[in-house]
Motif scaffolding. Structure first.
Motif, short mmCIF file in Angstrom:
data_model
loop_
_atom_site.label_atom_id
_atom_site.label_comp_id
_atom_site.label_asym_id
_atom_site.label_seq_id
_atom_site.Cartn_x
_atom_site.Cartn_y
_atom_site.Cartn_z
N LYS A 35 -10.06 -3.81 2.36
CA LYS A 35 -10.25 -4.24 0.73
C LYS A 35 -9.03 -3.54 0.24
O LYS A 35 -8.23 -4.13 -0.62
CB LYS A 35 -11.63 -3.64 0.02
N SER A 36 -8.73 -2.31 0.34
CA SER A 36 -7.37 -1.76 -0.52
C SER A 36 -6.11 -2.38 0.05
O SER A 36 -5.16 -2.41 -0.83
CB SER A 36 -7.34 -0.35 -0.04
N ILE A 37 -6.09 -3.04 1.30
CA ILE A 37 -5.00 -3.61 1.65
C ILE A 37 -4.69 -4.84 0.81
O ILE A 37 -3.58 -5.26 0.32
CB ILE A 37 -4.87 -4.07 3.05
N LEU A 38 -5.98 -5.67 0.37
CA LEU A 38 -5.94 -6.94 -0.33
C LEU A 38 -5.45 -6.31 -1.73
O LEU A 38 -4.39 -7.11 -2.40
CB LEU A 38 -6.91 -7.44 -0.42
N LEU A 39 -5.78 -5.38 -2.28
CA LEU A 39 -5.42 -4.72 -3.60
C LEU A 39 -3.90 -4.46 -3.58
O LEU A 39 -3.14 -4.61 -4.61
CB LEU A 39 -6.14 -3.78 -4.09
N ASP A 40 -3.50 -3.72 -2.51
CA ASP A 40 -2.19 -3.35 -2.34
C ASP A 40 -1.18 -4.45 -2.52
O ASP A 40 -0.06 -4.42 -3.01
CB ASP A 40 -1.84 -2.33 -1.39
N ALA A 41 -1.77 -5.50 -1.78
CA ALA A 41 -0.79 -6.51 -1.59
C ALA A 41 -0.72 -7.47 -3.15
O ALA A 41 0.41 -7.66 -3.55
CB ALA A 41 -1.37 -7.78 -0.64
#
Length: 116
Positions: A35-41
């Motif tokens: 989930k945090s990868i999506l937010l970082d993107a």
């Protein structure tokens, strides 16, 4: 409204495309699900600083693309028109990070600065 998010060679993601439907969307999952990868993107697409360490191991570059529906965003539509980047009710952000640490950004297909 975010309509689509495309991620390629970012952190541990080789390739992913997410389509979001009209209405309320929720990202859920166990710890470590990404989930945090999506937010970082999304953060990078919106102008956060990037670094070569965000590129997936073995890849030369990471590429992120997000498409937004601007039907209910008159201020964003006006800003895009002022910048000569308007596109019929749509905003497409693209960001490429390369292994040398360089970053390039586009708004509706036109080169852009991170401040924009």
């Amino acid at each position: 409204m975010l309509r689509q998010l495309s991620i390629r060679d970012f952190v541990i993601v080789s390739q992913e495309e997410l389509d979001f439907a009209q209405g309320f969307s929720v990202l859920t999952g166990e710890t470590g699900a990404g989930k945090s990868i999506l937010l970082d993107a999304l953060g990078l697409l919106l102008g956060e600083r990037g670094e070569a360490g965000l590129i997936r191991a073995g890849a030369d570059r990471a590429e992120l693309i997000a498409s937004f529906d601007l039907d209910d965003a008159p201020q964003a539509t006006a800003w895009l028109a002022e910048q000569e980047m308007a596109a019929q009710g749509e905003l497409v952000l693209r960001r490429v990070l390369d292994a040398q640490g360089r970053s390039r950004a586009w708004i509706n297909g036109r080169p852009a600065t991170l401040q924009q």
